[in-house]
Design an enzyme around this catalytic site. Structure first.
Site, short mmCIF file in Angstrom:
data_model
loop_
_atom_site.label_atom_id
_atom_site.label_comp_id
_atom_site.label_asym_id
_atom_site.label_seq_id
_atom_site.Cartn_x
_atom_site.Cartn_y
_atom_site.Cartn_z
N GLU A 1 0.83 -1.20 0.00
CA GLU A 1 0.00 0.00 0.00
C GLU A 1 0.87 1.26 0.00
O GLU A 1 2.04 1.23 0.33
CB GLU A 1 -0.92 0.01 1.22
CG GLU A 1 -0.31 -0.49 2.52
CD GLU A 1 0.90 0.28 3.00
OE1 GLU A 1 0.88 1.53 2.92
OE2 GLU A 1 1.86 -0.35 3.45
N GLU B 1 4.46 -1.03 1.37
CA GLU B 1 4.64 -1.26 -0.06
C GLU B 1 4.65 -2.75 -0.43
O GLU B 1 4.76 -3.10 -1.59
CB GLU B 1 5.92 -0.60 -0.59
CG GLU B 1 5.99 0.89 -0.33
CD GLU B 1 7.34 1.51 -0.70
OE1 GLU B 1 8.18 0.81 -1.33
OE2 GLU B 1 7.56 2.68 -0.35
#
Length: 345
Positions: A170, A312
């Site tokens: 994310e 991420e």
């Protein structure tokens, strides 16, 4: 959107364990690799598992609650980093390249009009969620749309590449606040223990974050259902990750769970469909305050503990070689019978 996630068929558990126990090693000597191999064999319902076309799907969106000063990361960082990912120079890029992952970037709700032609999939629901201090971050209809769109991304990957192992990441300023709220609501852990530094808050900043989130919790006036609480405090990128996880489980894929935020997403997914946990492998225990507590409460153990707090999908991708080792162990090691080695335990 509804999902049909099958509980693991454990009828071959003893056959898998027997194969593992008869590899040329002392029983149990490869520790968690043996546990992993058993889990993967059960997911794929085979004694000879394989890993195909690993993908890391990174959803990005903005959060209205950052208006309250709960993060040091300004809103524009979300679209700037998403653009950065598309050019290949960020943390998740070198990790995906190193471990053979294809990186998929998705705009779930970034507060910026990202131009076409950068390889970013447009699934935008709106330009940022609303400020959940004063009302729901998203409507339940928007939450359902996020589930659908996250599932669509995974369906497309699976159909086009044959991918059977996937991780999620994310990008979104303020998403540790949403994760802390989900953690608190679905584990019962006191809110103060669910809140950490996020992108780098100091002690005073953490106290302010706790004050804002405490008031937000007190202001909640939904119906108390799982969906209501997920929509009220969630983020578009997080809800899409939930949809992606549920679809991956429905397709029988292995889900590598990343850090604090993605752990809160698999926790949320499990509130809707508990069977999703059968397909999850937890990649790492992050450095964000509360992650260890959440993992413990869920009764799971992460493969790595490298003090990461990047997000991420970085920790999940870092854990992939361990998963690959477990698969190589059960597929490549000889048995005592085949190797003509006396079984010595």
């Amino acid at each position: 959107m509804e999902f049909s996630i099958k509980p693991l068929d454990r009828s071959i558990s003893s056959d898998i364990q027997n194969k593992i126990d008869n590899l040329t090693k002392p029983k149990g000597s490869l520790g968690r690799l043996e546990e992993l191999a058993l889990r993967i064999c059960l997911i794929q319902h085979t004694l000879s598992p394989e890993l195909r076309e690993p993908h890391n799907v990174l959803f990005a969106a903005d959060h209205g609650v950052i208006e309250e000063g709960v993060t040091v990361s300004p809103k524009e960082v979300t679209w700037q980093q998403l653009s950065h990912f598309s050019k290949g120079g960020a943390g998740i890029n070198f990790l995906c390249e190193q471990h053979g992952f294809r990186l998929v970037l998705v705009d779930a709700g970034v507060d910026y009009d990202i131009p076409a032609g950068h390889g970013i999939i447009d699934k935008k629901v709106a330009r940022s969620t609303r400020n959940f201090l004063h009302g729901p971050a998203m409507t339940e209809e928007e939450f359902d749309l996020c589930l659908q769109r996250g599932a669509e991304v995974v369906s497309d990957i699976h159909a086009s590449t044959g991918c059977n192992i996937i991780s999620f990441g994310e990008m979104g300023s303020g998403n540790t606040s949403s994760s802390s709220m989900w953690m608190h609501l679905f584990t019962g852990i006191p809110l103060e223990q669910c809140i950490g530094a996020g992108a780098g808050l100091n002690t005073e900043g953490i106290r302010h974050k706790f004050d804002v989130l405490s008031r937000a919790a007190a202001n909640y006036s939904g119906d108390g259902s799982v969906k209501s609480r997920l929509a009220w405090f969630g983020g578009y990128e997080m809800a899409m990750a939930v949809g992606g996880m549920l679809r991956a489980a429905e397709l029988g894929m292995i889900i590598i769970v990343d850090g604090f935020i993605m752990t809160s997403c698999i926790l949320a997914a499990s509130q809707l469909y508990p069977e999703v946990m059968d397909y999850a492998v937890f990649g790492h225990q992050g450095d964000e305050s509360g992650h260890k507590l959440m993992l413990q409460t869920m009764g799971v153990k992460a493969l790595l503990h490298l003090d990461l707090r990047l997000g991420e999908g970085s920790g999940a991708v870092c854990a992939y070689p361990i998963i690959e080792s477990a698969v190589r162990m059960i597929n490549r090691m000889d048995s005592f019978g085949c190797a003509n080695v006396t079984k010595y335990f």
